[in-house]
Design a protein around this motif. Structure first.
Motif, short mmCIF file in Angstrom:
data_model
loop_
_atom_site.label_atom_id
_atom_site.label_comp_id
_atom_site.label_asym_id
_atom_site.label_seq_id
_atom_site.Cartn_x
_atom_site.Cartn_y
_atom_site.Cartn_z
N ALA A 52 70.30 49.07 66.89
CA ALA A 52 69.71 47.73 66.95
C ALA A 52 70.78 46.71 66.58
O ALA A 52 71.62 46.97 65.71
N PRO A 53 70.78 45.53 67.24
CA PRO A 53 71.92 44.62 67.07
C PRO A 53 71.96 43.86 65.75
O PRO A 53 72.96 43.19 65.47
N SER A 54 70.91 43.92 64.93
CA SER A 54 70.97 43.25 63.63
C SER A 54 70.05 43.97 62.66
O SER A 54 69.19 44.75 63.08
N LYS A 71 48.07 66.31 78.38
CA LYS A 71 49.04 65.33 78.84
C LYS A 71 49.33 64.27 77.79
O LYS A 71 48.59 64.14 76.81
N TYR A 72 50.37 63.51 78.03
CA TYR A 72 50.60 62.25 77.32
C TYR A 72 50.97 61.24 78.40
O TYR A 72 51.24 61.62 79.55
N SER A 73 51.00 59.96 78.04
CA SER A 73 51.18 58.94 79.08
C SER A 73 52.49 59.11 79.86
O SER A 73 53.56 59.32 79.27
N SER A 74 52.36 58.96 81.17
CA SER A 74 53.50 59.07 82.08
C SER A 74 54.66 58.15 81.67
O SER A 74 55.83 58.48 81.87
N ILE A 75 54.33 57.02 81.07
CA ILE A 75 55.35 55.99 80.81
C ILE A 75 56.48 56.49 79.91
O ILE A 75 57.61 56.03 80.00
N PHE A 76 56.17 57.45 79.04
CA PHE A 76 57.18 57.87 78.06
C PHE A 76 58.14 58.92 78.61
O PHE A 76 58.94 59.49 77.87
N ASN A 77 58.05 59.14 79.91
CA ASN A 77 59.02 60.04 80.55
C ASN A 77 60.15 59.28 81.23
O ASN A 77 60.89 59.85 82.04
N TYR A 78 60.27 57.99 80.88
CA TYR A 78 61.38 57.19 81.43
C TYR A 78 62.37 56.89 80.29
O TYR A 78 61.96 56.75 79.13
N PRO A 79 63.65 56.80 80.63
CA PRO A 79 64.66 56.62 79.57
C PRO A 79 64.81 55.17 79.12
O PRO A 79 64.51 54.24 79.88
N THR A 80 65.26 54.98 77.88
CA THR A 80 65.59 53.63 77.38
C THR A 80 67.11 53.47 77.44
O THR A 80 67.83 53.93 76.55
N LEU A 81 67.58 52.84 78.51
CA LEU A 81 69.03 52.82 78.78
C LEU A 81 69.78 51.72 78.04
O LEU A 81 70.96 51.87 77.76
N THR A 82 69.10 50.60 77.77
CA THR A 82 69.79 49.49 77.10
C THR A 82 68.89 48.92 76.01
O THR A 82 67.69 49.23 75.95
N TRP A 83 69.46 48.04 75.18
CA TRP A 83 68.68 47.41 74.12
C TRP A 83 67.51 46.60 74.70
O TRP A 83 66.43 46.53 74.12
N LEU A 127 61.92 39.33 71.91
CA LEU A 127 63.24 39.95 72.10
C LEU A 127 63.77 39.65 73.51
O LEU A 127 64.93 39.26 73.69
N LEU A 128 62.90 39.78 74.50
CA LEU A 128 63.32 39.52 75.88
C LEU A 128 63.63 38.04 76.09
O LEU A 128 64.55 37.69 76.82
N LEU A 129 62.86 37.18 75.42
CA LEU A 129 63.09 35.74 75.56
C LEU A 129 64.48 35.36 75.06
O LEU A 129 65.21 34.61 75.70
N VAL A 130 64.85 35.93 73.90
CA VAL A 130 66.18 35.65 73.34
C VAL A 130 67.26 36.13 74.32
O VAL A 130 68.22 35.41 74.60
#
Ligand code: BYC
Length: 343
Positions: free
Chosen positions: A82-84, A129-141, A191-194
């Motif tokens: 995390a950046p700070s 099962k668990y939600s499909s969404i958590f099978n995608y990677p977090t590549l950047t902050w 976070l996205l707004l910043v």
């Protein structure tokens, strides 16, 4: 009639009477259940409920609980980077919240007679099962922001109506979960707004994250209504209050103006306001991708489940210690228990 045949016929008629009484009371319980659901009353753990209602709830609550704890992984991936300090503290609190949500939900499933060990075993062996969404990677902050804004946003859209679910313990767990999810959604948006208002590279990073997370977020709502196996029955029982497509549309309608405010574009050329429908039209979802992820062939399915199994094995000593501690204090006299707490 001999005395033997008369005794047999007495037994048979007694059995018949018992069977009739059982059927009558089952019919009365069933009528009381249907009336409670129709009147929007809550079904509580000790109330009679149809077996299929119980098993459908366990199925949905388990999938939900599993999603919460697996959902910790993609975000926890960024805690060390995390950046700070402020961002790190917020992210740690969020990931911890997700663990808490898992606990409330496994607790709700326990009230239906299904223990946590059994459910975790089914998760680890791929039977639940668990939600499909958590099978995608977090590549950047920026992915941390996109998860907060879109994934938690989709979760809230789906889960606010679950606060009115007919099963009391699930509905009550959802109230607290939704309050925490709203905080999560806002931290992602901020976070996205910043980033979006930052340097060109930061803006591009935010846009790239939204491009990657948008479509998988729409898939979180489940298959289209005409392919949803459980929706009709779940809605009749008031477990679900809205169909998958209704909630997906609600989510799209909420996100479009938010994306504009963020200064980011949603990656769908077909997205446009439809005056007649009073909703945004949107493009075709790639359901073959959804089905592939559900089958275990998403980018991170294997990694997520391997990590989950490892965490479970490594945590065995904690569970054993907690159980030993609980057993010791359960059997201790009241005075000792008090001393243990105050010392
Ligand atoms: N991923 O008949 P359908 C969160 C399955 S957010 C995987 O429409 P239903 C979090 C479905 O289970 C995510 N599987 O089912 C957020 C069924 O399979 P089974 C968790 C999916 O139950 C941020 C089959 O497809 N939220 O936790 O009427 C950070 C047919 O579907 C998906 C919840 O779980 C999917 N996307 O409706 C951290 C909310 N979609 O069971 C954590 C509660 C469908 O027959 N759950 N399937 O093997 C629900 O509201 C409903 O279960 C769903 C699906 C809308 C998801």
């Amino acid at each position: 009639m001999t005395s033997a045949t008369s005794a047999t016929s007495q037994v048979t008629s007694a059995e018949g009477a018992r069977e009739r009484a059982r059927e009558d009371s089952e019919a009365a319980f069933s009528a009381a259940f249907e009336a409670a659901v129709a009147a929007d009353e809550r079904i509580e753990p000790r109330d009679w409920m149809p077996d299929a209602y119980r098993s459908s709830l366990v199925r949905q609550i388990a999938q939900h609980a599993h999603s919460e704890i697996i959902g910790m992984q993609p975000e926890a991936n960024w805690i060390t980077r995390a950046p700070s300090l402020r961002r790190k503290a917020i992210l740690m609190a969020k990931v911890q919240d997700e663990a808490g949500h898992g606990l409330y939900l496994y607790g709700a499933a326990e009230t239906l007679g299904t223990g946590r060990d059994e459910l975790l075993d089914k998760l680890h062996s791929g039977r639940q099962k668990y939600s499909s969404i958590f099978n995608y990677p977090t590549l950047t902050w920026a992915d941390v922001g996109a998860i907060g804004w879109l994934v938690d946003g989709a979760a809230i859209t789906n889960q606010v109506p679950l606060c009115r679910c007919s099963y009391g313990p699930y509905a009550r767990a959802m109230v607290r979960i939704c309050k925490e999810e709203s905080f999560h959604q806002r931290q992602g948006y901020e976070l996205l707004l910043v980033l979006s208002r930052g340097t060109e590279a930061q803006h591009a990073m935010a846009q790239d994250a939204v491009d990657r997370w948008w479509w998988p977020s729409l898939m979180m709502f489940g298959p289209p209504d005409d392919e949803s196996a459980h929706s009709a029955q779940s809605m009749a029982w008031k477990i679900k209050r809205h169909s998958n497509d209704e909630l997906r549309q609600r989510f799209v309608d909420i996100c479009v103006p938010q994306a504009e405010a963020l200064g980011l574009t949603l990656p769908d050329p077909d997205l446009r306001w439809n005056e007649d429908r009073g909703h945004y039209d949107f493009g075709e979802i790639d359901w073959s991708e959804f089905r592939a992820v559900l089958k275990g062939n998403g980018p991170c399915n294997e990694q997520r489940i391997t990590q989950r199994r490892r965490a479970h094995e490594e945590g065995a000593w904690v569970r054993e210690a907690a159980a030993a501690y609980a057993a010791k204090h359960q059997h201790a006299p009241r005075s000792d228990r008090k001393e243990a707490v105050t010392s």
